[in-house]
Write an enzyme that holds these catalytic residues in place. Structure first.
Site, PDB file in Angstrom:
ATOM      1  N   ASP A  91       0.857  -1.180   0.000  1.00  0.00           N
ATOM      2  CA  ASP A  91       0.000   0.000   0.000  1.00  0.00           C
ATOM      3  C   ASP A  91       0.896   1.235   0.000  1.00  0.00           C
ATOM      4  O   ASP A  91       2.028   1.197   0.462  1.00  0.00           O
ATOM      5  CB  ASP A  91      -0.895  -0.026   1.242  1.00  0.00           C
ATOM      6  CG  ASP A  91      -2.023   0.981   1.165  1.00  0.00           C
ATOM      7  OD1 ASP A  91      -2.129   1.682   0.142  1.00  0.00           O
ATOM      8  OD2 ASP A  91      -2.797   1.065   2.132  1.00  0.00           O
ATOM      9  N   ASP A  97      -7.923  -7.746  -0.243  1.00  0.00           N
ATOM     10  CA  ASP A  97      -7.143  -7.825   0.992  1.00  0.00           C
ATOM     11  C   ASP A  97      -7.997  -7.296   2.127  1.00  0.00           C
ATOM     12  O   ASP A  97      -8.901  -6.488   1.918  1.00  0.00           O
ATOM     13  CB  ASP A  97      -5.859  -6.998   0.896  1.00  0.00           C
ATOM     14  CG  ASP A  97      -6.106  -5.525   1.209  1.00  0.00           C
ATOM     15  OD1 ASP A  97      -5.783  -5.089   2.325  1.00  0.00           O
ATOM     16  OD2 ASP A  97      -6.656  -4.808   0.350  1.00  0.00           O
TER      17      ASP A  97
END
Length: 375
Positions: free
Chosen positions: A90, A270
């Site tokens: 991320d 996720d």
């Protein structure tokens, strides 16, 4: 490097194969979250044995600890955490957003106080790309502003969401430029924003597609909005993205959310839910959710899920796991985390098998019926 082969479709649902620098990922897939370079309580070998093909790391937290000098010494995240399969990182945008009043957003980037030691820090699109290049993650996420569902105590207006979305687009262009300058050999994904406003989602999508990213993510969902609003955006956005590129729904969610996401054309998922819920005695099974802390399980000799083949269900009773939880023994959350992750990964394996066989809709109906039955 990124190659995506679309193998089969059923409605919007897709069966694919994603080839990255550290290996092949069969999609649809759930990606366990390893925020600090570890999926909490689970060894890398155990993750691989239960079917994990790609995991997450977090740019923001790894930048703060252990820091770039250490990660550079190890040549990136793979050797550092002993995981040789693909990794997605991320960008840090969501974590900066979650700091709330501790951060100040400008055109240039985000100023904030480190949650570790209070140091003043400045994170920009360029910095995020530089950090992720050191991490050597197979999939790099653009630095974006996560558009909140609520802003300063009120629902985010369309005007506020537009300003946030347009800032993320300008940052996306800067990320792409810096990524190219760094000659990063991995793949950079753009992130669709726009809040709960479908015209803004479409505008974001169109602009990102024009920038020609190797893959795309749907961000700004599961950020406090009601479930029906999240499902509306899930139904709107994924199938409008290019069919020949992978699609990633960020931070979602429950088993039902995953199956619904596949229905709408999502390839990658996720969420921290499997491990976070496991640490709090909330377990997922084929026949619904089990709250391990309930006194009814004190003498229950059955495994968590009699249809499950994970380590926790192979010889350990609900009563024993209830006991470990009550005593605060570390083996408890380790076993329950293994179970929940195994459940999520196995669910996606069953989804892939159903898509391969052309029976996804039948699988989806049976999945719903099984989950509604209850434990």
């Amino acid at each position: 490097m990124l190659r995506f082969d679309l193998l089969h479709t059923e409605g919007h649902a897709r069966r694919g194969r994603l080839t990255l620098n550290h290996g092949v990922v069969e999609t649809p897939i759930f990606m366990p979250v390893g925020t600090y370079g570890t999926v909490k309580g689970v060894m890398p070998a155990s993750l691989e044995a239960m079917g994990a093909q790609i995991i997450l790391g977090n740019t923001f937290h790894l930048w703060l600890r252990p820091g770039l000098d250490v990660l550079r010494q190890f040549g990136g995240l793979h050797r550092f955490e002993n995981w040789q399969r693909p990794i997605l990182t991320d960008s840090g945008g969501f974590q900066v957003w979650s700091l709330g009043a501790m951060r100040k957003i400008s055109e240039e980037g985000v100023k904030f106080a480190s949650p570790v030691n209070g140091d003043k820090l400045f994170l920009t699109p360029e910095t995020s790309m530089q950090i992720q290049t050191v991490l050597n993650s197979d999939i790099v996420m653009q630095f974006d502003e996560c558009t909140p569902y609520e802003t300063s105590g009120h629902l985010t207006t369309e005007q506020e969401a537009r300003a946030s979305m347009e800032l993320s687009l300008r940052w996306a262009a800067r990320c792409k430029t810096e990524f190219a300058r760094l000659e990063n050999p991995n793949a950079l994904f753009g992130i669709v924003q726009g809040g709960m406003f479908e015209p803004l989602r479409q505008a974001s999508l169109d602009a990102l597609v024009a920038m020609d990213f190797p893959g795309y993510a749907i961000g700004g969902v599961s950020v406090g909005e009601p479930k029906d609003e999240m499902l509306r955006i899930m139904a709107h956005t994924p199938h409008r993205l290019p069919a020949h590129k992978p699609r990633y729904l960020m931070g979602v969610g429950t088993p039902e959310d995953l199956v619904e996401g596949v229905t709408q054309g999502v390839d990658l998922f996720d969420c921290v839910m499997p491990t976070r819920n496991a640490r709090n005695g909330h377990l997922f099974t084929r026949h619904g959710d089990l709250r391990l802390r309930n006194a009814r399980y004190k003498t229950d000799e059955r495994p968590i899920d009699e249809s499950c083949t994970c380590t926790a269900c192979n010889g350990f009773s609900r009563a024993y796991l209830h006991h470990l939880d009550r005593c605060g023994e570390m083996l408890g959350p380790m076993l329950t985390s293994i179970h929940n992750l195994h459940y999520f990964l196995n669910l996606m394996r069953e989804v892939r098998e159903a898509l391969d066989a052309g029976r996804f809709e039948a699988f989806r109906a049976q999945f719903r019926a099984d989950r509604a039955r209850g434990v």
